[in-house]
Design an enzyme around this catalytic site. Sequence first.
Site, PDB file in Angstrom:
ATOM      1  N   ASP A 161      -3.256 -10.574   5.152  1.00  0.00           N
ATOM      2  CA  ASP A 161      -3.835  -9.306   5.651  1.00  0.00           C
ATOM      3  C   ASP A 161      -4.731  -9.359   7.075  1.00  0.00           C
ATOM      4  OD1 ASP A 161      -2.492  -7.891   3.797  1.00  0.00           O
ATOM      5  OD2 ASP A 161      -4.264  -8.051   2.441  1.00  0.00           O
ATOM      6  N   ASP A 190       1.823  -9.886   6.171  1.00  0.00           N
ATOM      7  CA  ASP A 190       1.525  -8.679   5.091  1.00  0.00           C
ATOM      8  C   ASP A 190       1.175  -7.570   5.832  1.00  0.00           C
ATOM      9  OD1 ASP A 190       1.663  -7.374   2.643  1.00  0.00           O
ATOM     10  OD2 ASP A 190       0.162  -8.688   1.692  1.00  0.00           O
ATOM     11  N   ASP A 194      -5.629  -3.597   3.844  1.00  0.00           N
ATOM     12  CA  ASP A 194      -5.358  -3.420   2.429  1.00  0.00           C
ATOM     13  C   ASP A 194      -6.738  -3.159   1.731  1.00  0.00           C
ATOM     14  OD1 ASP A 194      -2.628  -3.481   2.547  1.00  0.00           O
ATOM     15  OD2 ASP A 194      -2.467  -5.251   1.369  1.00  0.00           O
ATOM     16  N   ARG A 243       4.341   2.228   5.185  1.00  0.00           N
ATOM     17  CA  ARG A 243       2.640   2.082   4.555  1.00  0.00           C
ATOM     18  C   ARG A 243       1.459   2.424   5.701  1.00  0.00           C
ATOM     19  NH1 ARG A 243       2.573  -3.216   0.603  1.00  0.00           N
ATOM     20  NH2 ARG A 243       4.415  -2.800  -0.590  1.00  0.00           N
TER      21      ARG A 243
END
Length: 517
Positions: A161, A190, A194, A243
Amino acid sequence: MRRPVARGIQAALATVAVGAAIVVVGPLTQASAATGGVTGYATQNGGTTGGAGGQTVRATTGTAIHAALCGRASSSTPIIIQVEGTINHGNTTKVSGSSCNTADGVIELKQISNVTIVGVGGGAVFDQLGIHIREASNIIIQNVTVRNVKKSGSPTSNGGDAIGMESSVHNVWIDHNTLFASGGEDAGYDALVDMKAGTNYVTVSYNTLRNSGRGGLIGSSDSDLDNGPVTFHHNLYENIESRTPLLRGATAHIYNNYYVGLAKSGINPRAGGKAKVDNNYFKNSADVLGTFYTDLMGSWQVSGNIFDNVTWTAAGTENHPAGPNPVSNTSISIPYAYSLDPASCVPSVVTATAGAGTGLQVSNGGCTPTSPTAGPTPTSPPTSSPTAGPTPTQSQPSGTNLSIGAGADGSSKASGTSYGNVIDGNLSTYWSPNGATGSVSVKWSSATTVARINIREASGSSIGSWQVLNGDTGAVLNTGSGAGVISFTATSLKKVTFTITSSSGTPRVAEFETYAS
Protein backbone atom coordinates in the site's frame (compact mmCIF):
# COMPACT_ATOMS: atom_id res chain seq x y z
CA MET A 1 12.01 15.21 33.79
CA ARG A 2 10.94 15.82 30.19
CA ARG A 3 13.87 16.76 27.98
CA PRO A 4 13.63 19.66 25.51
CA VAL A 5 12.54 18.61 22.06
CA ALA A 6 15.64 19.94 20.29
CA ARG A 7 17.95 18.02 22.64
CA GLY A 8 15.84 14.92 22.17
CA ILE A 9 16.25 15.10 18.43
CA GLN A 10 19.99 15.63 18.78
CA ALA A 11 20.20 12.59 21.04
CA ALA A 12 18.28 10.48 18.57
CA LEU A 13 20.55 11.64 15.77
CA ALA A 14 23.55 10.34 17.66
CA THR A 15 22.27 6.82 16.93
CA VAL A 16 21.72 7.49 13.22
CA ALA A 17 24.23 6.73 10.49
CA VAL A 18 25.85 9.59 8.62
CA GLY A 19 23.61 10.70 5.79
CA ALA A 20 20.35 10.64 7.75
CA ALA A 21 20.09 14.35 7.14
CA ILE A 22 17.82 16.38 9.40
CA VAL A 23 17.74 20.11 10.04
CA VAL A 24 16.03 21.76 13.00
CA VAL A 25 14.26 24.68 11.39
CA GLY A 26 13.15 26.49 14.54
CA PRO A 27 11.48 25.81 17.85
CA LEU A 28 8.25 27.60 16.99
CA THR A 29 8.27 27.63 13.21
CA GLN A 30 5.33 26.07 11.40
CA ALA A 31 5.42 24.45 7.99
CA SER A 32 3.58 26.53 5.47
CA ALA A 33 1.23 23.71 4.57
CA ALA A 34 -2.40 24.74 4.71
CA THR A 35 -3.16 22.83 7.89
CA GLY A 36 -6.03 25.21 8.62
CA GLY A 37 -7.72 24.01 5.43
CA VAL A 38 -8.73 20.54 6.54
CA THR A 39 -12.26 19.66 5.45
CA GLY A 40 -14.67 16.76 5.71
CA TYR A 41 -14.86 14.11 8.41
CA ALA A 42 -11.30 14.86 9.60
CA THR A 43 -12.72 18.08 11.07
CA GLN A 44 -14.94 16.05 13.41
CA ASN A 45 -14.06 14.13 16.59
CA GLY A 46 -11.91 17.01 17.86
CA GLY A 47 -10.43 17.96 14.48
CA THR A 48 -7.13 17.24 12.74
CA THR A 49 -4.21 19.66 13.18
CA GLY A 50 -1.20 17.35 12.82
CA GLY A 51 1.95 18.87 14.23
CA ALA A 52 0.62 22.44 14.50
CA GLY A 53 2.17 24.22 17.45
CA GLY A 54 5.24 21.99 17.52
CA GLN A 55 8.78 22.16 16.24
CA THR A 56 9.54 22.06 12.52
CA VAL A 57 12.43 19.97 11.21
CA ARG A 58 13.71 19.20 7.71
CA ALA A 59 14.52 15.58 6.72
CA THR A 60 16.06 14.21 3.52
CA THR A 61 16.09 10.50 4.41
CA GLY A 62 13.62 8.04 5.88
CA THR A 63 15.98 7.44 8.79
CA ALA A 64 15.89 11.15 9.56
CA ILE A 65 12.08 11.07 9.58
CA HIS A 66 12.22 8.26 12.12
CA ALA A 67 14.87 10.13 14.13
CA ALA A 68 12.64 13.19 14.31
CA LEU A 69 9.77 11.07 15.64
CA CYS A 70 11.99 9.29 18.15
CA GLY A 71 13.61 12.49 19.39
CA ARG A 72 10.40 14.06 20.66
CA ALA A 73 9.78 14.50 24.36
CA SER A 74 6.86 12.10 24.10
CA SER A 75 4.92 10.17 21.48
CA SER A 76 2.33 12.96 21.42
CA THR A 77 4.65 16.00 21.25
CA PRO A 78 3.57 17.91 18.11
CA ILE A 79 6.07 17.99 15.25
CA ILE A 80 6.10 19.06 11.60
CA ILE A 81 8.55 17.14 9.42
CA GLN A 82 9.37 18.85 6.14
CA VAL A 83 10.63 16.24 3.69
CA GLU A 84 12.75 16.85 0.62
CA GLY A 85 14.47 14.48 -1.79
CA THR A 86 14.00 10.77 -2.44
CA ILE A 87 13.15 8.48 0.46
CA ASN A 88 13.90 4.81 -0.28
CA HIS A 89 14.92 1.50 1.29
CA GLY A 90 18.57 2.47 1.22
CA ASN A 91 18.07 5.45 3.53
CA THR A 92 15.20 4.25 5.73
CA THR A 93 16.19 2.29 8.82
CA LYS A 94 14.72 1.65 12.23
CA VAL A 95 15.43 4.23 14.94
CA SER A 96 14.68 3.45 18.57
CA GLY A 97 13.29 5.73 21.24
CA SER A 98 10.63 6.04 23.90
CA SER A 99 8.46 8.27 21.67
CA CYS A 100 8.37 6.04 18.58
CA ASN A 101 8.05 2.51 17.24
CA THR A 102 9.73 2.43 13.83
CA ALA A 103 10.92 -0.25 11.40
CA ASP A 104 13.25 -0.72 8.46
CA GLY A 105 11.95 -0.25 4.93
CA VAL A 106 8.76 1.66 5.74
CA ILE A 107 7.83 5.06 7.14
CA GLU A 108 6.29 3.88 10.39
CA LEU A 109 3.84 6.19 12.18
CA LYS A 110 2.93 3.75 14.93
CA GLN A 111 1.61 4.44 18.43
CA ILE A 112 2.08 8.19 18.00
CA SER A 113 0.03 11.34 17.49
CA ASN A 114 0.22 15.00 16.41
CA VAL A 115 2.47 14.68 13.35
CA THR A 116 2.58 16.45 9.99
CA ILE A 117 4.71 15.11 7.13
CA VAL A 118 4.83 17.63 4.29
CA GLY A 119 6.89 17.67 1.11
CA VAL A 120 8.83 20.89 0.47
CA GLY A 121 11.59 22.33 -1.68
CA GLY A 122 12.19 20.39 -4.86
CA GLY A 123 9.72 17.74 -3.76
CA ALA A 124 9.54 14.61 -1.64
CA VAL A 125 9.36 11.19 -3.32
CA PHE A 126 8.83 7.97 -1.38
CA ASP A 127 10.22 5.49 -3.90
CA GLN A 128 8.93 1.92 -3.44
CA LEU A 129 8.45 2.81 0.21
CA GLY A 130 5.04 3.00 1.89
CA ILE A 131 3.72 5.13 4.73
CA HIS A 132 2.20 2.98 7.49
CA ILE A 133 -0.13 4.61 10.04
CA ARG A 134 -1.03 2.30 12.93
CA GLU A 135 -2.46 2.96 16.40
CA ALA A 136 -2.03 6.67 15.68
CA SER A 137 -4.09 9.85 15.63
CA ASN A 138 -4.02 13.46 14.41
CA ILE A 139 -1.78 12.80 11.40
CA ILE A 140 -1.39 14.91 8.25
CA ILE A 141 0.35 13.64 5.08
CA GLN A 142 0.65 16.40 2.50
CA ASN A 143 2.38 17.25 -0.78
CA VAL A 144 4.38 14.03 -1.23
CA THR A 145 4.68 11.45 -4.01
CA VAL A 146 4.53 7.75 -3.12
CA ARG A 147 5.26 5.40 -5.99
CA ASN A 148 5.50 1.71 -6.80
CA VAL A 149 5.08 0.18 -3.34
CA LYS A 150 5.08 -3.63 -3.65
CA LYS A 151 3.73 -6.48 -1.54
CA SER A 152 5.54 -9.13 -3.56
CA GLY A 153 8.73 -9.17 -5.58
CA SER A 154 11.53 -6.86 -4.52
CA PRO A 155 11.69 -4.65 -2.61
CA THR A 156 8.49 -4.91 -0.57
CA SER A 157 7.03 -2.36 1.83
CA ASN A 158 3.83 -1.74 3.79
CA GLY A 159 1.97 -4.73 2.37
CA GLY A 160 1.99 -3.09 -1.03
CA ASP A 161 0.00 0.00 0.00
CA ALA A 162 1.22 3.52 -0.78
CA ILE A 163 -0.52 4.77 2.38
CA GLY A 164 -2.04 2.26 4.78
CA MET A 165 -4.02 2.91 7.97
CA GLU A 166 -4.99 0.19 10.44
CA SER A 167 -5.64 -0.63 14.09
CA SER A 168 -7.20 2.20 16.10
CA VAL A 169 -6.34 5.10 13.80
CA HIS A 170 -8.37 8.30 13.84
CA ASN A 171 -8.28 11.86 12.54
CA VAL A 172 -6.03 11.65 9.51
CA TRP A 173 -5.83 14.09 6.58
CA ILE A 174 -4.32 12.80 3.33
CA ASP A 175 -4.02 15.89 1.13
CA HIS A 176 -2.39 16.99 -2.15
CA ASN A 177 -0.35 13.84 -2.68
CA THR A 178 0.46 11.86 -5.83
CA LEU A 179 0.11 8.11 -5.37
CA PHE A 180 0.74 5.64 -8.17
CA ALA A 181 1.80 2.13 -9.07
CA SER A 182 2.96 0.55 -12.30
CA GLY A 183 0.40 -2.22 -12.42
CA GLY A 184 -1.99 -4.36 -10.43
CA GLU A 185 -1.83 -7.27 -8.01
CA ASP A 186 -0.26 -9.57 -10.60
CA ALA A 187 2.66 -7.16 -10.83
CA GLY A 188 3.16 -7.18 -7.06
CA TYR A 189 1.18 -4.08 -6.03
CA ASP A 190 -1.81 -3.75 -3.73
CA ALA A 191 -3.62 -0.44 -3.11
CA LEU A 192 -2.94 3.28 -2.99
CA VAL A 193 -4.94 4.18 0.17
CA ASP A 194 -6.24 1.45 2.50
CA MET A 195 -8.10 1.88 5.82
CA LYS A 196 -8.95 -1.04 8.10
CA ALA A 197 -9.27 -2.41 11.65
CA GLY A 198 -10.79 0.67 13.27
CA THR A 199 -9.77 3.62 11.10
CA ASN A 200 -12.08 6.58 11.69
CA TYR A 201 -12.53 10.26 10.78
CA VAL A 202 -10.36 10.54 7.69
CA THR A 203 -10.33 13.03 4.83
CA VAL A 204 -8.68 12.21 1.49
CA SER A 205 -8.56 15.42 -0.56
CA TYR A 206 -6.84 16.83 -3.66
CA ASN A 207 -4.80 13.70 -4.37
CA THR A 208 -3.87 12.09 -7.67
CA LEU A 209 -4.23 8.31 -7.68
CA ARG A 210 -3.32 6.52 -10.89
CA ASN A 211 -2.11 3.40 -12.70
CA SER A 212 -3.09 0.87 -10.06
CA GLY A 213 -5.26 -2.21 -9.93
CA ARG A 214 -6.80 -0.98 -6.69
CA GLY A 215 -7.55 2.54 -5.55
CA GLY A 216 -8.20 1.57 -1.95
CA LEU A 217 -10.60 0.11 0.56
CA ILE A 218 -12.32 0.87 3.84
CA GLY A 219 -12.58 -2.44 5.67
CA SER A 220 -10.33 -5.39 4.82
CA SER A 221 -13.10 -8.01 4.94
CA ASP A 222 -16.87 -8.27 5.22
CA SER A 223 -16.42 -8.63 8.99
CA ASP A 224 -14.15 -5.56 9.33
CA LEU A 225 -16.96 -3.05 9.65
CA ASP A 226 -15.76 -0.67 12.37
CA ASN A 227 -14.25 1.94 10.04
CA GLY A 228 -15.18 5.39 8.77
CA PRO A 229 -16.61 7.86 8.33
CA VAL A 230 -14.38 9.11 5.50
CA THR A 231 -14.55 12.05 3.09
CA PHE A 232 -13.13 11.88 -0.44
CA HIS A 233 -13.17 15.12 -2.40
CA HIS A 234 -11.39 16.75 -5.33
CA ASN A 235 -9.28 13.67 -6.05
CA LEU A 236 -8.23 12.50 -9.51
CA TYR A 237 -8.57 8.74 -10.05
CA GLU A 238 -7.01 7.78 -13.35
CA ASN A 239 -6.44 4.36 -14.93
CA ILE A 240 -7.61 2.37 -11.89
CA GLU A 241 -9.19 -1.08 -12.21
CA SER A 242 -11.45 -0.96 -9.13
CA ARG A 243 -11.94 0.16 -5.51
CA THR A 244 -12.39 3.91 -5.68
CA PRO A 245 -13.09 3.00 -2.89
CA LEU A 246 -14.35 -0.43 -1.88
CA LEU A 247 -16.48 0.49 1.13
CA ARG A 248 -17.41 -2.17 3.70
CA GLY A 249 -19.84 -1.12 6.40
CA ALA A 250 -18.61 2.47 6.68
CA THR A 251 -20.10 5.78 5.59
CA ALA A 252 -18.27 7.83 2.96
CA HIS A 253 -18.97 11.29 1.58
CA ILE A 254 -17.64 11.37 -1.98
CA TYR A 255 -17.87 14.67 -3.84
CA ASN A 256 -16.20 16.63 -6.65
CA ASN A 257 -13.85 13.81 -7.67
CA TYR A 258 -12.77 13.19 -11.26
CA TYR A 259 -12.72 9.56 -12.34
CA VAL A 260 -11.12 8.65 -15.67
CA GLY A 261 -10.54 5.14 -17.00
CA LEU A 262 -12.00 2.96 -14.24
CA ALA A 263 -11.68 -0.41 -15.96
CA LYS A 264 -13.80 -2.80 -13.86
CA SER A 265 -15.70 -0.94 -11.12
CA GLY A 266 -15.54 2.23 -9.07
CA ILE A 267 -17.31 3.23 -5.85
CA ASN A 268 -18.34 -0.09 -4.31
CA PRO A 269 -20.34 0.11 -1.05
CA ARG A 270 -21.08 -3.35 0.32
CA ALA A 271 -21.91 -5.13 3.58
CA GLY A 272 -23.98 -2.16 4.74
CA GLY A 273 -21.60 0.51 3.47
CA LYS A 274 -23.15 3.84 2.51
CA ALA A 275 -21.87 6.41 0.03
CA LYS A 276 -23.11 9.96 -0.51
CA VAL A 277 -21.99 10.68 -4.06
CA ASP A 278 -22.29 14.35 -5.04
CA ASN A 279 -21.20 16.31 -8.13
CA ASN A 280 -18.52 13.89 -9.35
CA TYR A 281 -17.45 13.51 -12.98
CA PHE A 282 -17.06 9.96 -14.33
CA LYS A 283 -15.47 9.56 -17.76
CA ASN A 284 -14.59 6.60 -20.03
CA SER A 285 -15.28 4.11 -17.24
CA ALA A 286 -17.30 1.02 -16.37
CA ASP A 287 -19.67 0.30 -13.45
CA VAL A 288 -18.61 3.39 -11.53
CA LEU A 289 -21.12 2.90 -8.70
CA GLY A 290 -22.87 -0.10 -7.18
CA THR A 291 -22.36 -3.23 -5.09
CA PHE A 292 -20.07 -5.64 -6.92
CA TYR A 293 -18.63 -9.12 -6.35
CA THR A 294 -21.04 -9.88 -3.46
CA ASP A 295 -24.68 -10.09 -2.45
CA LEU A 296 -23.96 -8.19 0.79
CA MET A 297 -25.55 -4.99 -0.38
CA GLY A 298 -24.51 -1.43 0.24
CA SER A 299 -26.43 1.75 -0.58
CA TRP A 300 -25.91 5.19 -2.06
CA GLN A 301 -27.33 8.68 -2.28
CA VAL A 302 -26.61 10.40 -5.58
CA SER A 303 -26.91 13.98 -6.75
CA GLY A 304 -25.43 16.17 -9.48
CA ASN A 305 -23.02 13.65 -11.01
CA ILE A 306 -22.02 13.53 -14.68
CA PHE A 307 -21.58 10.15 -16.40
CA ASP A 308 -19.55 10.71 -19.57
CA ASN A 309 -19.13 7.58 -21.68
CA VAL A 310 -19.80 5.26 -18.75
CA THR A 311 -20.85 1.67 -19.46
CA TRP A 312 -22.89 -0.52 -17.14
CA THR A 313 -23.04 -4.30 -16.95
CA ALA A 314 -26.28 -6.20 -16.42
CA ALA A 315 -27.38 -6.97 -12.87
CA GLY A 316 -26.59 -10.48 -11.70
CA THR A 317 -26.15 -12.68 -8.65
CA GLU A 318 -23.09 -10.77 -7.37
CA ASN A 319 -23.33 -7.74 -9.62
CA HIS A 320 -25.55 -4.82 -8.64
CA PRO A 321 -24.68 -1.71 -10.69
CA ALA A 322 -26.39 1.55 -9.78
CA GLY A 323 -26.75 2.50 -13.47
CA PRO A 324 -27.46 3.15 -16.20
CA ASN A 325 -29.69 5.72 -14.45
CA PRO A 326 -28.47 5.86 -10.84
CA VAL A 327 -31.04 6.80 -8.21
CA SER A 328 -30.68 7.14 -4.45
CA ASN A 329 -31.63 4.22 -2.22
CA THR A 330 -30.56 5.76 1.12
CA SER A 331 -30.23 9.14 2.81
CA ILE A 332 -27.05 10.29 4.55
CA SER A 333 -26.74 13.32 6.83
CA ILE A 334 -23.42 15.20 6.65
CA PRO A 335 -22.39 16.92 9.93
CA TYR A 336 -20.06 19.55 8.45
CA ALA A 337 -20.38 22.42 5.99
CA TYR A 338 -18.86 22.08 2.53
CA SER A 339 -18.94 23.81 -0.85
CA LEU A 340 -19.78 21.89 -4.03
CA ASP A 341 -18.31 22.74 -7.41
CA PRO A 342 -20.70 22.00 -10.27
CA ALA A 343 -19.79 18.64 -11.77
CA SER A 344 -19.27 20.26 -15.17
CA CYS A 345 -16.11 22.03 -14.00
CA VAL A 346 -14.72 19.17 -11.93
CA PRO A 347 -12.32 17.94 -14.65
CA SER A 348 -10.66 21.34 -14.98
CA VAL A 349 -10.52 22.30 -11.31
CA VAL A 350 -9.34 18.87 -10.13
CA THR A 351 -6.69 18.64 -12.84
CA ALA A 352 -5.34 22.02 -11.72
CA THR A 353 -5.37 21.38 -7.98
CA ALA A 354 -4.91 17.65 -7.27
CA GLY A 355 -1.59 16.01 -6.51
CA ALA A 356 1.80 16.98 -5.14
CA GLY A 357 3.56 20.01 -6.54
CA THR A 358 0.40 21.96 -7.37
CA GLY A 359 1.07 24.64 -4.77
CA LEU A 360 -1.57 23.24 -2.39
CA GLN A 361 -4.19 25.02 -4.47
CA VAL A 362 -7.82 24.31 -3.64
CA SER A 363 -11.15 25.06 -5.26
CA ASN A 364 -13.04 28.10 -4.03
CA GLY A 365 -16.37 26.36 -4.55
CA GLY A 366 -16.87 28.30 -7.76
CA CYS A 367 -14.68 26.27 -10.13
CA THR A 368 -11.62 28.47 -9.59
CA PRO A 369 -8.30 27.19 -8.16
CA THR A 370 -7.05 29.37 -5.32
CA SER A 371 -3.90 29.40 -3.22
CA PRO A 372 -4.14 28.21 0.39
CA THR A 373 -4.66 30.87 3.00
CA ALA A 374 -1.78 29.63 5.12
CA GLY A 375 0.76 30.26 2.37
CA PRO A 376 2.39 28.26 -0.43
CA THR A 377 4.44 25.14 0.00
CA PRO A 378 7.75 26.27 1.55
CA THR A 379 10.82 26.18 -0.67
CA SER A 380 13.43 26.77 2.00
CA PRO A 381 13.58 26.86 5.80
CA PRO A 382 12.54 30.17 7.34
CA THR A 383 15.55 32.36 8.00
CA SER A 384 14.44 33.33 11.48
CA SER A 385 12.12 32.28 14.24
CA PRO A 386 8.83 34.17 14.58
CA THR A 387 8.47 36.96 17.06
CA ALA A 388 6.96 35.15 20.01
CA GLY A 389 4.56 37.47 21.75
CA PRO A 390 2.46 37.33 24.91
CA THR A 391 -1.29 37.07 25.01
CA PRO A 392 -2.44 40.10 22.99
CA THR A 393 -3.79 43.22 24.61
CA GLN A 394 -7.36 44.43 24.28
CA SER A 395 -6.78 48.20 23.84
CA GLN A 396 -7.98 49.72 20.57
CA PRO A 397 -5.01 50.84 18.41
CA SER A 398 -4.84 54.26 16.80
CA GLY A 399 -4.26 54.96 13.13
CA THR A 400 -6.02 53.87 9.94
CA ASN A 401 -7.57 50.41 9.80
CA LEU A 402 -6.14 49.12 6.51
CA SER A 403 -8.70 46.30 6.34
CA ILE A 404 -11.50 48.67 5.35
CA GLY A 405 -11.71 48.47 1.56
CA ALA A 406 -9.45 45.38 1.40
CA GLY A 407 -10.47 41.85 0.48
CA ALA A 408 -10.82 38.73 2.60
CA ASP A 409 -10.78 34.97 2.22
CA GLY A 410 -10.19 31.93 4.38
CA SER A 411 -9.91 28.19 4.83
CA SER A 412 -13.59 27.54 5.59
CA LYS A 413 -16.65 29.32 6.89
CA ALA A 414 -19.53 28.15 9.03
CA SER A 415 -23.05 28.42 7.71
CA GLY A 416 -24.39 31.96 8.01
CA THR A 417 -20.97 33.59 8.33
CA SER A 418 -18.77 35.32 5.77
CA TYR A 419 -15.11 36.22 5.28
CA GLY A 420 -16.21 39.74 4.40
CA ASN A 421 -17.72 40.18 7.84
CA VAL A 422 -14.24 40.65 9.36
CA ILE A 423 -13.53 43.76 7.25
CA ASP A 424 -16.91 45.51 7.27
CA GLY A 425 -16.37 47.61 10.42
CA ASN A 426 -19.48 46.05 11.97
CA LEU A 427 -19.03 44.23 15.30
CA SER A 428 -22.45 42.60 15.00
CA THR A 429 -21.35 40.42 12.06
CA TYR A 430 -18.62 37.80 12.20
CA TRP A 431 -16.77 34.90 10.58
CA SER A 432 -16.50 31.43 12.10
CA PRO A 433 -14.54 28.51 10.67
CA ASN A 434 -16.20 25.24 9.84
CA GLY A 435 -15.04 23.62 13.07
CA ALA A 436 -12.87 24.57 16.02
CA THR A 437 -9.89 25.70 13.92
CA GLY A 438 -9.38 27.57 10.67
CA SER A 439 -7.88 30.61 8.96
CA VAL A 440 -9.12 34.00 7.81
CA SER A 441 -7.08 36.48 5.75
CA VAL A 442 -7.09 40.14 4.79
CA LYS A 443 -5.59 40.83 1.36
CA TRP A 444 -4.72 43.76 -0.89
CA SER A 445 -4.05 44.13 -4.62
CA SER A 446 -0.60 45.63 -3.94
CA ALA A 447 2.03 45.23 -1.22
CA THR A 448 0.96 46.86 2.07
CA THR A 449 3.05 47.33 5.21
CA VAL A 450 1.45 45.83 8.31
CA ALA A 451 2.91 45.84 11.84
CA ARG A 452 -0.13 45.22 14.00
CA ILE A 453 -3.48 43.48 13.77
CA ASN A 454 -6.47 43.66 16.06
CA ILE A 455 -8.65 40.56 16.34
CA ARG A 456 -11.99 41.59 17.78
CA GLU A 457 -14.23 38.73 18.89
CA ALA A 458 -18.00 38.54 18.74
CA SER A 459 -19.96 37.55 21.82
CA GLY A 460 -19.52 33.92 22.82
CA SER A 461 -16.24 33.46 20.98
CA SER A 462 -13.54 31.19 22.39
CA ILE A 463 -10.30 31.67 20.46
CA GLY A 464 -7.43 29.70 21.98
CA SER A 465 -4.00 29.48 20.35
CA TRP A 466 -3.20 31.15 17.03
CA GLN A 467 -0.57 32.07 14.49
CA VAL A 468 -0.21 35.18 12.37
CA LEU A 469 1.23 34.32 8.95
CA ASN A 470 2.65 36.26 6.03
CA GLY A 471 0.14 35.01 3.47
CA ASP A 472 2.59 35.61 0.62
CA THR A 473 5.38 33.40 1.97
CA GLY A 474 3.87 31.35 4.77
CA ALA A 475 6.33 32.79 7.31
CA VAL A 476 5.09 32.91 10.91
CA LEU A 477 4.98 36.51 12.17
CA ASN A 478 3.75 35.80 15.70
CA THR A 479 2.11 33.15 17.87
CA GLY A 480 0.05 33.37 21.02
CA SER A 481 -3.43 32.90 22.44
CA GLY A 482 -6.60 34.93 22.86
CA ALA A 483 -7.88 37.88 20.86
CA GLY A 484 -6.78 41.52 20.89
CA VAL A 485 -3.92 43.60 19.47
CA ILE A 486 -1.02 41.59 18.06
CA SER A 487 2.28 43.25 17.09
CA PHE A 488 5.12 41.97 14.94
CA THR A 489 7.97 43.29 12.83
CA ALA A 490 6.61 45.62 10.11
CA THR A 491 6.20 43.49 6.98
CA SER A 492 5.32 44.39 3.40
CA LEU A 493 2.82 41.85 2.07
CA LYS A 494 -0.32 41.39 0.03
CA LYS A 495 -2.02 39.02 2.46
CA VAL A 496 -1.92 38.53 6.23
CA THR A 497 -3.51 35.43 7.74
CA PHE A 498 -4.86 34.75 11.22
CA THR A 499 -4.88 30.98 11.85
CA ILE A 500 -6.74 29.60 14.87
CA THR A 501 -5.02 26.39 15.95
CA SER A 502 -7.18 25.66 19.01
CA SER A 503 -10.35 26.87 20.68
CA SER A 504 -12.62 25.83 23.52
CA GLY A 505 -15.76 26.30 21.47
CA THR A 506 -16.76 28.10 18.29
CA PRO A 507 -14.41 30.97 17.33
CA ARG A 508 -16.16 34.14 16.14
CA VAL A 509 -14.03 36.90 14.60
CA ALA A 510 -16.05 40.07 14.26
CA GLU A 511 -13.24 42.28 12.92
CA PHE A 512 -9.72 41.59 11.62
CA GLU A 513 -8.20 45.07 11.71
CA THR A 514 -4.75 45.81 10.27
CA TYR A 515 -2.41 48.75 10.96
CA ALA A 516 0.87 50.02 9.56
CA SER A 517 2.36 50.89 12.97
